[in-house]
Design a protein around this motif. Structure first.
Motif, PDB file in Angstrom:
ATOM      1  N   ARG A 170      40.328  41.259  48.845  1.00  0.00           N
ATOM      2  CA  ARG A 170      41.767  41.058  48.693  1.00  0.00           C
ATOM      3  C   ARG A 170      42.463  42.391  48.455  1.00  0.00           C
ATOM      4  O   ARG A 170      41.952  43.235  47.711  1.00  0.00           O
ATOM      5  CB  ARG A 170      42.054  40.101  47.532  1.00  0.00           C
ATOM      6  N   ARG A 171      43.608  42.556  49.106  1.00  0.00           N
ATOM      7  CA  ARG A 171      44.393  43.783  48.860  1.00  0.00           C
ATOM      8  C   ARG A 171      45.301  43.521  47.661  1.00  0.00           C
ATOM      9  O   ARG A 171      46.111  42.602  47.681  1.00  0.00           O
ATOM     10  CB  ARG A 171      45.214  44.143  50.091  1.00  0.00           C
ATOM     11  N   THR A 172      45.144  44.304  46.620  1.00  0.00           N
ATOM     12  CA  THR A 172      45.987  44.152  45.428  1.00  0.00           C
ATOM     13  C   THR A 172      46.712  45.489  45.205  1.00  0.00           C
ATOM     14  O   THR A 172      46.526  46.439  45.970  1.00  0.00           O
ATOM     15  CB  THR A 172      45.129  43.853  44.180  1.00  0.00           C
ATOM     16  N   GLU A 173      47.479  45.553  44.110  1.00  0.00           N
ATOM     17  CA  GLU A 173      48.160  46.830  43.773  1.00  0.00           C
ATOM     18  C   GLU A 173      47.144  47.954  43.617  1.00  0.00           C
ATOM     19  O   GLU A 173      47.451  49.115  43.817  1.00  0.00           O
ATOM     20  CB  GLU A 173      48.902  46.731  42.422  1.00  0.00           C
ATOM     21  N   LEU A 174      45.919  47.567  43.223  1.00  0.00           N
ATOM     22  CA  LEU A 174      44.899  48.585  42.938  1.00  0.00           C
ATOM     23  C   LEU A 174      44.133  49.033  44.177  1.00  0.00           C
ATOM     24  O   LEU A 174      43.310  49.918  44.111  1.00  0.00           O
ATOM     25  CB  LEU A 174      43.886  48.024  41.911  1.00  0.00           C
ATOM     26  N   GLY A 175      44.351  48.359  45.315  1.00  0.00           N
ATOM     27  CA  GLY A 175      43.584  48.676  46.535  1.00  0.00           C
ATOM     28  C   GLY A 175      42.821  47.432  46.975  1.00  0.00           C
ATOM     29  O   GLY A 175      43.242  46.305  46.697  1.00  0.00           O
ATOM     30  N   TRP A 176      41.700  47.630  47.637  1.00  0.00           N
ATOM     31  CA  TRP A 176      40.887  46.483  48.075  1.00  0.00           C
ATOM     32  C   TRP A 176      39.883  46.109  46.995  1.00  0.00           C
ATOM     33  O   TRP A 176      39.195  46.964  46.455  1.00  0.00           O
ATOM     34  CB  TRP A 176      40.134  46.834  49.366  1.00  0.00           C
ATOM     35  N   GLN A 177      39.821  44.813  46.684  1.00  0.00           N
ATOM     36  CA  GLN A 177      38.862  44.349  45.673  1.00  0.00           C
ATOM     37  C   GLN A 177      38.085  43.162  46.254  1.00  0.00           C
ATOM     38  O   GLN A 177      38.678  42.289  46.892  1.00  0.00           O
ATOM     39  CB  GLN A 177      39.606  43.907  44.410  1.00  0.00           C
ATOM     40  N   PRO A 233      38.143  48.088  42.263  1.00  0.00           N
ATOM     41  CA  PRO A 233      38.805  48.566  43.485  1.00  0.00           C
ATOM     42  C   PRO A 233      37.838  49.399  44.330  1.00  0.00           C
ATOM     43  O   PRO A 233      37.024  50.143  43.791  1.00  0.00           O
ATOM     44  CB  PRO A 233      39.940  49.453  42.962  1.00  0.00           C
ATOM     45  N   PRO A 242      49.826  43.966  50.819  1.00  0.00           N
ATOM     46  CA  PRO A 242      49.265  43.501  49.548  1.00  0.00           C
ATOM     47  C   PRO A 242      49.299  41.977  49.464  1.00  0.00           C
ATOM     48  O   PRO A 242      50.252  41.347  49.930  1.00  0.00           O
ATOM     49  CB  PRO A 242      50.181  44.143  48.502  1.00  0.00           C
ATOM     50  N   GLY A 243      48.274  41.409  48.893  1.00  0.00           N
ATOM     51  CA  GLY A 243      48.179  39.947  48.816  1.00  0.00           C
ATOM     52  C   GLY A 243      47.279  39.394  49.921  1.00  0.00           C
ATOM     53  O   GLY A 243      46.736  38.308  49.803  1.00  0.00           O
TER      54      GLY A 243
END
Ligand code: SAH
Length: 364
Positions: free
Chosen positions: A166-173, A191, A206-207
């Motif tokens: 998942r792409r989040t504010e922190l990058g890909w997780q 991340p 993101p998201g």
């Protein structure tokens, strides 16, 4: 709580979170508690109904398409006729019945059923033994000998293990499975650098979520290498799309969607197939057709004529069921558009009937 849930919780507590791929593999194929190893999920009394279980027309038409491709390629003999994930063996038995009249096809065929579940191998043996003298089983494609390969796979790739990012504010997780307060739950991992996700993910907002299946890509590559080296064609049918950027992991039990973590080993666990991933893995070694949908494919293969021919012998109640089955396979709001198909065939060769050659670059 099932034994498998308890085991998964203690495994996570001891060795850390599981990827979705690890979780799917255990839930589907654990030798003792796995979904496909311990039960018969098919049919109206099971958890889901597949196209060959809906109507004999599905296997007949796909079988004849493969046999035509075999003829188009000069009828190589001997050759391997293979199916990946044959379930109850219904599709292969329809293929064998329909291709009896294709001169030399069955005599030249060594039939290989690739099935990981010993229980389902037994079911397939019981169902198919009367149809052909030359049947073999393998638990993976690696164990099938080389040679011209004519292969069919329906609803096989959807149960291949996937990983989710998942792409989040922190990058890909990466989406992982952990245990909290005695229950399984999802969590996001640390991340990751951008290189950890495929190129096609880079432009996503993101998201977004991206799913990858290394196992699917490896099987598609193996199929393409074999077809590229010898001859052959593969017809792959499944639900999914060219590409997906959402969470498609789903669990089904008794024809209803349930939570993916709610019934490990007791519900079917699948994800939509990303056909671009199969095509990308195959393209260095073989040609790949354009993606088509099940309704278009079956129409091109003559399902209307076949349905009419079968209806001639039917009484009214049989005919009503037959019409409903036809609609289920082809209607846009049933299986017709959700299910897609792709074919792998030799470079500079001709795709099997029903498919058109894709000359696009898959990365565009
Ligand atoms: N093709 C059948 C059944 C689809 S269900 C039909 O259309 O009715 C998925 C099938 O793939 C089952 O037979 C299951 O046991 C098998 N399978 C799942 N994962 C597998 C794997 N990794 N290797 C081989 N077979 C697998």
């Amino acid at each position: 709580m099932t034994l498998l849930t308890k085991r998964l919780i203690s495994q996570v507590e001891k060795s850390g979170a599981l990827s979705i791929a690890e979780y799917m593999t255990i839930c589907l194929l654990d030798p003792k508690h796995g979904y496909y190893t311990r039960q018969q999920p098919f049919g109206s009394s099971g958890d889901f109904v597949t196209a060959p279980e809906v109507s004999q027309m599905f296997g007949e038409l796909l079988g004849l398409a493969l046999a035509q491709s075999w003829l188009d390629q000069g009828a190589p003999a001997p050759f391997i006729l293979a199916e990946l994930g044959p379930g109850r063996g219904t599709l292969m038995s329809d293929v064998l019945r329909a291709t009896k009249s294709v001169s030399g096809f069955q005599e030249a065929a060594d039939i290989w059923l690739v099935e990981a579940s010993p229980a389902l191998q037994d079911t397939q043996r019981a169902h198919l033994a009367e149809h052909h003298p030359n049947l073999h089983w393998a638990d993976s494609l690696d164990a099938v000998p080389d040679g011209p390969l004519f292969l069919i796979a329906n609803e096989f790739f959807d149960c291949m293990p996937i990983r989710q990012y998942r792409r989040t504010e922190l990058g890909w997780q990466e989406q992982m499975i952990t245990a909290k307060d005695g229950a399984l739950g999802f969590m996001l991992g640390r991340p990751l650098p951008d290189q950890a996700v495929p190129d096609r993910a880079r432009k996503l907002a993101p998201g977004s979520m991206i799913e990858t299946s290394a196992a699917s890509a490896a099987v598609a590559e193996d199929i393409a290498r074999r077809i590229g080296r010898s001859a052959g064609a593969a017809i792959i049918v499944d639900y999914g799309d060219w590409d997906s950027s959402s969470d498609t992991l789903q669990a089904v039990k008794a024809h209803k969607k349930v939570g993916a973590l709610d019934h490990p080993g007791r519900s079917d666990l699948t994800a939509h197939v990303s056909f671009s991933e199969l095509a990308n893995a195959a393209l260095p070694f073989a040609a790949v057709s354009e993606l088509t949908d099940q309704a278009s494919l079956l129409a091109a293969l003559g399902i209307v004529h076949r349905a009419q021919a079968l209806a001639v012998e039917m009484d009214q109640s049989q005919e009503e069921k037959h019409v409903a089955a036809f609609q289920r396979l082809t209607d846009a709001d049933q299986m017709g558009q959700l299910f897609k198909a792709i074919s792998i065939f030799p470079q500079h060769g001709m795709p099997p009937p029903g498919f058109t050659h894709d000359t696009r670059d898959p990365d565009l």
